[in-house]
Design an enzyme around this catalytic site. Structure first.
Site, PDB file in Angstrom:
ATOM      1  N   GLN A 289      10.659   2.136   1.128  1.00  0.00           N
ATOM      2  CA  GLN A 289      10.610   3.345   2.015  1.00  0.00           C
ATOM      3  C   GLN A 289      10.148   2.997   3.304  1.00  0.00           C
ATOM      4  OE1 GLN A 289       8.292   6.535  -0.127  1.00  0.00           O
ATOM      5  NE2 GLN A 289       7.208   6.904   2.035  1.00  0.00           N
TER       6      GLN A 289
ATOM      7  N   SER B  61       6.247   5.870   7.457  1.00  0.00           N
ATOM      8  CA  SER B  61       5.149   5.580   8.117  1.00  0.00           C
ATOM      9  C   SER B  61       5.395   4.761   9.263  1.00  0.00           C
ATOM     10  CB  SER B  61       4.083   5.234   7.354  1.00  0.00           C
ATOM     11  OG  SER B  61       3.532   5.636   6.312  1.00  0.00           O
TER      12      SER B  61
ATOM     13  N   SER C 250       5.730  -1.213   1.420  1.00  0.00           N
ATOM     14  CA  SER C 250       5.655  -2.004   0.298  1.00  0.00           C
ATOM     15  C   SER C 250       7.067  -2.639  -0.058  1.00  0.00           C
ATOM     16  CB  SER C 250       5.403  -1.510  -0.986  1.00  0.00           C
ATOM     17  OG  SER C 250       4.339  -0.710  -0.611  1.00  0.00           O
TER      18      SER C 250
ATOM     19  N   GLU D 125       6.979  10.516  -5.385  1.00  0.00           N
ATOM     20  CA  GLU D 125       5.913   9.436  -5.207  1.00  0.00           C
ATOM     21  C   GLU D 125       4.776   9.728  -6.056  1.00  0.00           C
ATOM     22  OE1 GLU D 125       4.560   9.117  -1.097  1.00  0.00           O
ATOM     23  OE2 GLU D 125       3.921   7.026  -1.729  1.00  0.00           O
TER      24      GLU D 125
ATOM     25  N   GLU E  91     -10.261  12.576   4.889  1.00  0.00           N
ATOM     26  CA  GLU E  91     -10.040  13.788   5.803  1.00  0.00           C
ATOM     27  C   GLU E  91      -9.062  14.468   5.435  1.00  0.00           C
ATOM     28  OE1 GLU E  91     -10.298  10.600   6.660  1.00  0.00           O
ATOM     29  OE2 GLU E  91     -12.550  10.788   6.696  1.00  0.00           O
TER      30      GLU E  91
END
Lengths: 369, 415
Positions: B119, B122, B154, B237, B382
């Site tokens: 995937q 990011s 990954s 996911e 956060e």
């Protein structure tokens, strides 16, 4: 352990909450805490009569509600939420001691008055050293004819200044004994303590050659331990209810208080504190539920479940109240706002029945660490 | 072969598995042959429709298939080992959005793990704010040309296919300018490099995309609707990750073992420590053990609440608590080990694969470093606190600098 609540639990929760909302709002709590007795006896008798709170775990045959630890969990969560000034914890402790240690005759003699709210019964077990530990009892009972004589000092007796009868724990030649002392008997002196927490009163007790009747037969240690653990489980539920209320108050304040043109809850500095409070309240709830369900099922290790709940709820309960006060800013430091009442209750609940460290020490022993 | 259907029961399903095993037995044929036969029998993912490796059944029934195979075969395959991203996230996304020809071509090869998937969402400049990503896809005739850099991928070094999210319209607000592509990782211009972690391992990769050409029919969903497709992937996911054992499960148990076997009361762990030092450490060990137990109970409450149909905030609490607790536990483990924690026996190999056998101490030291990521990966602590604050407690959101603003005008630092 599976946590399932039935409709009867929801009904009980609703009943207790409606009653407390109507009869023990903040104004009522403030009136009671300013009174000499520290609670409203009329309110307590009504709670005993109308919703069975005084004799929660007292069997129906003795005039009680015949409930168990899970129902107690529900009730004490609500009591903690409202900060109601009533002798609920002392009565719950006493009822459990009578049930665990007393004979059938003792139960028939003591429980009906307790359940109806006619007479307040409390337990005195902390000796002059001030240690909350049934393993540390230095007061001794002497045999005198058919009965016993008690001498010594007992400290931090819950509602001890107004109790009609006291169950005093003392050493005997055959282990620990529980002795029934009438509060108006010759030689009984007691002193109401000015408390950090005004919503739950404590007293010191001095007995000077007081004639007392022993409950049950033989060493009462095991029964006392069980009653003690069940009471601490109820306190954990109370702490959870109080912490949940602190979270509600803090969240509501963070939504309504504007600074810099924004609700303060939109600042991550405040929002994240609220999230951390939510996390603590949820873990407290898990701890309290686990202790109550283990106590109710008779399966699993009650001591481990309760000491886990105790050690976590003691510290987290205070941290939640303290942080909720911080979120309220200057308002939280005023006498007018109720959050300080929760802060004081949280600290006193943390200090009752032994510190978190003390309970973790016993857990370490159980875990062979 | 009996026909699949909505009304198929557990016994019929088990019978169908036995038909599969009669046709191709995993102890006798190779992985690809067996898994292809399993796909053709509709037993790959039974909740998919017939003709796509499934039978249109409830997803819970897959466990029956796996159980029946395990009863009759020594050789079994774990989806999450073979092709976790392809099976867990790629297949449901392809099924929902890909053109028919791609479904037919890709789905069986995902299941057989002939094609491993990764995937590419990011980026160095888009972590928690993944919808702010900058990788550009520009039209060139019917095709797209892609340039950008992806990170934390990954399996990218083994993958044949990737799910790629890229920006096709920088003039639109950030969510509206994204498109979703199927990327053949063997395309010219795709470069995969290992991303070394603070542990010295590389579980992830950086992927550089330099003028990579993607045929126009490999866009999933419409141009500019990529965020919706990505949501499908991300929802799966969560389901897929739920199947893994949670990171850190058992970490507290490992700490207790470490204390008992090598702690201050053992000859090796004593190190002349004072009674006070030992007492303080022991109290901390019990404290984190209690919190770990309470987290387990909280997870149990989540399950009970879901069964009763009243899910509460417990599930969202778990991720945050687990991440923070893992760090505390492993920090404490180093204190328990004491001065010997100055030594890092395994060294930092800077290799792709994690080192093999480790002692309890070596594990503790490795976990101390690896657990730093627990409060970053899968949503930082956060972000989790924002979710708890805003969705559970109803607190207002932060004023935003990126709302209704063209993506290209949003302030950003240098990646």
């Amino acid at each position: 352990m599976e946590f399932t609540f039935g409709e009867e639990h929801e009904a009980l929760r609703n009943t207790v909450r409606s009653f407390l909302d109507a009869e023990s709002d903040e104004a009522a709590v403030r009136t009671a805490m300013a009174s000499e007795r520290g609670h409203d006896p009329g309110l307590w008798r009504r709670m005993a009569g109308e919703i069975g709170l005084a004799g929660l775990v007292v069997p129906e045959v003795h005039g009680g509600a015949g409930m168990g630890p899970v129902e107690a969990l529900v009730v004490f969560e609500e009591l903690g939420r409202s900060l109601a000034c009533v002798p609920a914890l002392s009565s719950y402790f006493a009822a459990n001691v009578v049930l665990e240690v007393g004979s059938e005759a003792d139960q028939a003699k003591l429980l009906p008055d307790l359940a109806s709210g006619r007479a307040l019964l409390t337990v005195a077990h902390v000796d002059a050293g001030g240690r909350w530990d049934l393993g540390v009892v230095s007061n001794e009972a002497r045999r005198e004819g058919e009965g016993s004589l008690l001498d010594g000092d007992w400290r931090y007796v819950l509602d001890g200044h107004v109790a009609d009868r006291i169950l005093a724990v003392a050493r005997t030649s055959d282990g620990l004994g529980v002795f029934q002392v009438e509060a108006d008997a010759p030689g009984v002196s007691r002193k109401a303590l000015p408390g950090l927490d005004l919503t739950r009163r404590l007293a010191d007790l001095r007995l000077d050659r007081v004639a007392a009747r022993r409950l049950g037969e033989g060493d009462a240690r095991a029964g006392l331990e069980r009653a003690w653990l069940r009471t601490i489980a109820a306190l954990a539920a109370e702490q959870t209810g109080a912490a949940g209320r602190c979270l509600e108050l803090a969240t509501a304040y963070a939504k309504s208080r504007y600074q810099f043109g924004r609700p303060i809850g939109s600042f991550q500095a405040i929002k994240h504190q609220c999230a951390d409070l939510l996390v603590k309240v949820e873990l407290m709830r898990s701890a309290a539920w686990n202790a109550a369900f283990v106590a109710a099922s008779g399966e699993g290790d009650l001591e481990v479940a309760v000491r886990m709940a105790r050690s976590y709820c003691a510290e987290a309960g205070f941290e939640v109240a303290a942080q909720a006060l911080q979120i309220h800013g200057g308002m939280g430091f005023t006498w007018e706002h109720p959050i300080h009442l929760y802060l004081k209750r949280a600290k006193s609940s943390e200090l009752l029945f032994g510190s978190a460290i003390q309970h973790r020490e016993r857990l370490a022993e159980r875990l062979a660490l | 072969m009996s026909g699949g259907g909505e009304a198929i029961g557990e016994e019929a399903l088990r019978a169908r598995v036995r038909e599969l095993l009669a046709a191709a037995h995993p102890d006798e044929v190779d992985r690809v042959t067996f898994r292809r036969a399993q796909y053709d029998h509709g037993l790959a993912w039974v909740h998919f429709p017939e003709g796509y490796g499934g039978l249109g059944l409830s997803p819970g029934l897959q466990a029956i298939v796996d159980d029946e195979i395990a009863r009759h075969a020594r050789t079994t395959y774990a989806d999450l080992v073979l092709n976790p991203i392809g099976i867990g996230m790629g297949a449901p996304t392809v099924l929902a959005y890909a053109p028919e020809a791609y479904k037919q071509a890709l789905l069986p090869r995902i299941f057989t793990a002939e094609d491993v998937w990764c995937q590419l969402f990011s980026e160095p400049g888009a972590g928690s704010d993944v919808a702010g990503l900058a990788t550009r896809a520009v039209r060139d005739g019917d095709d797209w040309i892609v340039n950008g850099q992806k990170v934390w991928a990954s399996l990218a070094h083994r993958a044949s296919w990737a799910m790629l999210l890229a920006r096709t319209d920088p003039d639109k607000p950030k969510h509206d300018g994204l498109s979703y592509f199927l990327l053949d990782m063997r395309s010219p211009g795709v470069e995969v490099r290992p991303l070394y972690q603070i542990t010295g391992d590389a579980e992830f990769n950086e992927v550089f995309l330099n003028d990579v050409r993607i045929p126009g029919d490999r866009i999933l969903g419409k141009e500019g609707a990529g965020w919706r497709v990505a949501i499908t992937t991300l929802m799966n996911e969560r389901v897929a990750i739920g199947g893994y054992s949670r990171p850190g499960q058992g970490m507290a148990e490992k700490l207790l073992r470490l204390w008992r076997e090598e702690g201050p009361s053992s000859p090796r762990g004593a190190q002349g420590r004072s009674a006070a030092e030992i007492a303080v450490l022991r109290d901390e060990v019990v404290r984190v053990h209690v919190e770990s137990e309470l987290l387990g109970i909280t997870n149990q409450r989540t399950k009970d609440a879901m069964r009763a149909g009243t899910p509460g905030p417990e599930g969202s609490v778990a991720k945050l608590v687990q991440a923070e607790l893992n760090k505390e536990i492993t920090e404490l483990a180093l204190s328990v080990i004491g001065s010997d924690a100055l030594v890092y026996e395994t060294g930092y190999p800077l290799e792709r694969v994690e080192a093999g056998e480790r002692s309890l101490r070596e594990f503790a030291k490795h976990d101390f470093l690896r657990s730093r990521a627990n409060s970053i990966e899968g949503g930082t602590s956060e972000v989790m606190r924002n979710i708890l604050g805003e969705r559970m407690l109803g607190l207002p959101g932060e004023p935003r600098a990126d709302k209704d603003v063209p993506w290209k005008e949003i302030p950003r630092g240098r990646a």
